[in-house]
Design a protein around this motif. Structure first.
Motif, short mmCIF file in Angstrom:
data_model
loop_
_atom_site.label_atom_id
_atom_site.label_comp_id
_atom_site.label_asym_id
_atom_site.label_seq_id
_atom_site.Cartn_x
_atom_site.Cartn_y
_atom_site.Cartn_z
N GLU A 108 0.79 -1.23 0.00
CA GLU A 108 0.00 0.00 0.00
C GLU A 108 0.83 1.28 0.00
O GLU A 108 0.56 2.20 -0.80
N PRO A 109 1.85 1.46 0.87
CA PRO A 109 2.59 2.73 0.87
C PRO A 109 3.29 3.01 -0.46
O PRO A 109 3.28 4.14 -0.95
N VAL A 110 3.91 1.97 -1.05
CA VAL A 110 4.59 2.15 -2.33
C VAL A 110 3.57 2.48 -3.42
O VAL A 110 3.78 3.38 -4.24
N SER A 111 2.47 1.75 -3.43
CA SER A 111 1.42 1.96 -4.42
C SER A 111 0.88 3.38 -4.36
O SER A 111 0.71 4.05 -5.38
N ALA A 112 0.61 3.85 -3.14
CA ALA A 112 0.06 5.20 -2.96
C ALA A 112 1.05 6.25 -3.44
O ALA A 112 0.67 7.22 -4.12
N ARG A 113 2.33 6.11 -3.10
CA ARG A 113 3.32 7.09 -3.52
C ARG A 113 3.45 7.13 -5.04
O ARG A 113 3.57 8.20 -5.63
N MET A 114 3.42 5.97 -5.67
CA MET A 114 3.48 5.94 -7.13
C MET A 114 2.26 6.63 -7.74
O MET A 114 2.38 7.37 -8.72
N GLY A 115 1.09 6.41 -7.13
CA GLY A 115 -0.12 7.08 -7.61
C GLY A 115 -0.06 8.58 -7.43
O GLY A 115 -0.47 9.35 -8.31
N PHE A 116 0.44 9.02 -6.27
CA PHE A 116 0.59 10.46 -6.03
C PHE A 116 1.51 11.09 -7.08
O PHE A 116 1.21 12.16 -7.62
N ASP A 117 2.64 10.43 -7.36
CA ASP A 117 3.56 10.96 -8.36
C ASP A 117 2.89 11.04 -9.73
O ASP A 117 3.09 12.01 -10.49
N LYS A 118 2.10 10.03 -10.05
CA LYS A 118 1.47 9.97 -11.38
C LYS A 118 0.47 11.10 -11.57
O LYS A 118 0.49 11.80 -12.58
N VAL A 119 -0.43 11.29 -10.61
CA VAL A 119 -1.47 12.32 -10.79
C VAL A 119 -0.87 13.72 -10.71
O VAL A 119 -1.34 14.64 -11.39
N ARG A 120 0.17 13.91 -9.89
CA ARG A 120 0.84 15.21 -9.85
C ARG A 120 1.49 15.54 -11.19
O ARG A 120 1.48 16.70 -11.62
N ASP A 121 2.04 14.54 -11.83
CA ASP A 121 2.66 14.73 -13.15
C ASP A 121 1.63 15.21 -14.16
O ASP A 121 1.86 16.18 -14.91
N HIS A 122 0.47 14.58 -14.19
CA HIS A 122 -0.59 15.01 -15.11
C HIS A 122 -1.08 16.42 -14.77
O HIS A 122 -1.27 17.25 -15.67
N GLY A 147 -8.50 8.01 -6.41
CA GLY A 147 -8.32 8.04 -4.96
C GLY A 147 -7.13 8.88 -4.57
O GLY A 147 -7.18 9.67 -3.61
N CYS A 148 -6.03 8.74 -5.30
CA CYS A 148 -4.82 9.53 -5.02
C CYS A 148 -5.07 11.01 -5.26
O CYS A 148 -4.68 11.86 -4.43
N ALA A 149 -5.68 11.34 -6.39
CA ALA A 149 -5.93 12.75 -6.71
C ALA A 149 -6.88 13.40 -5.72
O ALA A 149 -6.71 14.56 -5.34
N ASP A 150 -7.91 12.67 -5.31
CA ASP A 150 -8.86 13.22 -4.34
C ASP A 150 -8.19 13.48 -3.00
O ASP A 150 -8.46 14.49 -2.34
N ARG A 151 -7.31 12.59 -2.58
CA ARG A 151 -6.61 12.78 -1.31
C ARG A 151 -5.68 13.99 -1.36
O ARG A 151 -5.46 14.66 -0.34
N LEU A 152 -5.14 14.27 -2.54
CA LEU A 152 -4.26 15.42 -2.70
C LEU A 152 -5.02 16.70 -3.02
O LEU A 152 -4.41 17.78 -3.07
N GLY A 153 -6.32 16.61 -3.27
CA GLY A 153 -7.12 17.78 -3.59
C GLY A 153 -6.76 18.42 -4.92
O GLY A 153 -6.81 19.65 -5.06
N LEU A 154 -6.43 17.61 -5.93
CA LEU A 154 -5.97 18.14 -7.21
C LEU A 154 -7.09 18.57 -8.14
O LEU A 154 -6.84 19.28 -9.12
N GLY A 155 -8.31 18.11 -7.90
CA GLY A 155 -9.42 18.50 -8.76
C GLY A 155 -9.41 17.86 -10.13
O GLY A 155 -10.11 18.34 -11.05
N LEU A 156 -8.67 16.79 -10.32
CA LEU A 156 -8.65 16.08 -11.60
C LEU A 156 -9.91 15.24 -11.76
O LEU A 156 -10.50 14.78 -10.79
N LYS A 157 -10.30 15.04 -13.03
CA LYS A 157 -11.42 14.17 -13.35
C LYS A 157 -10.89 12.97 -14.13
O LYS A 157 -9.81 13.03 -14.74
N PHE A 158 -11.66 11.89 -14.14
CA PHE A 158 -11.20 10.64 -14.73
C PHE A 158 -12.29 10.05 -15.61
O PHE A 158 -13.46 10.06 -15.26
N ILE A 159 -11.86 9.51 -16.77
CA ILE A 159 -12.84 9.03 -17.74
C ILE A 159 -12.22 7.91 -18.58
O ILE A 159 -11.02 7.93 -18.90
#
Length: 247
Positions: free
Chosen positions: A189-203, A224-236
């Motif tokens: 979980e911790p590694v997965s979450a960090r990878m997700g955070f990096d990914k959505v921040r990049d976008h 889930g990662c973007a919502d936790r970071l409050g990035l306001g991204l949408k997914f489709i």
């Protein structure tokens, strides 16, 4: 052509709109589609966890459901990758081998089999970042891999570029894993979450409003990662864009 629609279990449970968009899109493109009612999981979760023998009943049911069709089409690259390359529990007879060979992810089916490039009904006036899941990228080879230093190609981009109004942005690391990885996101979980955070921040850093993918599982993790970071991204899902959804 006899075409069967395979809707993975998590799409059926959490993202039914993706399944309906896939069916509507295939019918728009002139396909006669059947939906075998007894279908369930393809066996990927057990296979990914090293429990290949425990997947036997599920995988045998998959073969029974989808035998006799010219093509089996699914809006999930990871599930198709499992069926095509790792459906090893059933006896590898002619029926099993035919099902494995004839199962296609939606984008590659449209791009390689139907050879469609135009979607006159589709309009999506937004900036989108494309996420290629590891299964579609490295398993199904729907796009080029940067680590191979090969000529650039992308089947999903070849389709998306013909959608009116869309602007595709490029993240700094376009083919990096988002960290979902099926059961990996549970066991690591911790590694997965960090990878997700990096990914959505990049976008987000590169201007994306939406992240689009052929895999709802990756989108679920990144949301889930973007919502936790409050990035306001949408997914489709790409099926929804190609089928004409506006937002």
């Amino acid at each position: 052509m006899k075409i069967a629609l395979f809707i993975p279990c998590f799409i059926d449970a959490f993202y039914p709109d993706v399944g309906m968009a896939t069916l509507e899109l295939l019918e728009r493109l002139g396909c006669d589609v059947e939906y075998p009612l007894d279908q369930t999981c393809c066996g990927q979760p057990m296979g990914n966890s090293g429990c290949e023998k425990d997947a036997a009943a599920t995988e045998n049911l998959f073969v029974r459901n989808f035998s006799g069709y010219d093509y089996i089409v699914a809006p999930s690259g990871s599930c198709v990758h499992h069926v095509r390359d790792h459906l090893t529990a059933p006896r590898q007879d002619a029926a099993t081998l035919a099902v494995r060979a004839n199962t296609y992810e939606l984008v590659e089916f449209i791009h390689d089999v139907l050879k469609v490039r135009e979607f006159p009904w589709a309009e999506f006036p937004h900036k989108v970042g494309l996420h290629n899941s590891c299964g579609t990228l490295r398993g199904l080879r729907t796009a080029s891999m940067s680590e191979l230093r090969e000529p650039s190609f992308s089947k999903p981009l070849a389709l998306l570029k013909n959608v009116k109004g869309i602007e595709v942005i490029s993240p700094d690391r376009p083919d990096e894993c988002c960290g979902f990885g099926g059961t990996f996101c549970v066991t690591e979980e911790p590694v997965s979450a960090r990878m997700g955070f990096d990914k959505v921040r990049d976008h987000k850093r590169n201007g994306a409003e939406y992240i689009v993918s052929a895999d709802s599982s990756c989108l679920m993790h990144q949301k889930g990662c973007a919502d936790r970071l409050g990035l306001g991204l949408k997914f489709i899902h790409i099926a929804q864009i190609l089928n004409g959804v506006r937002s």
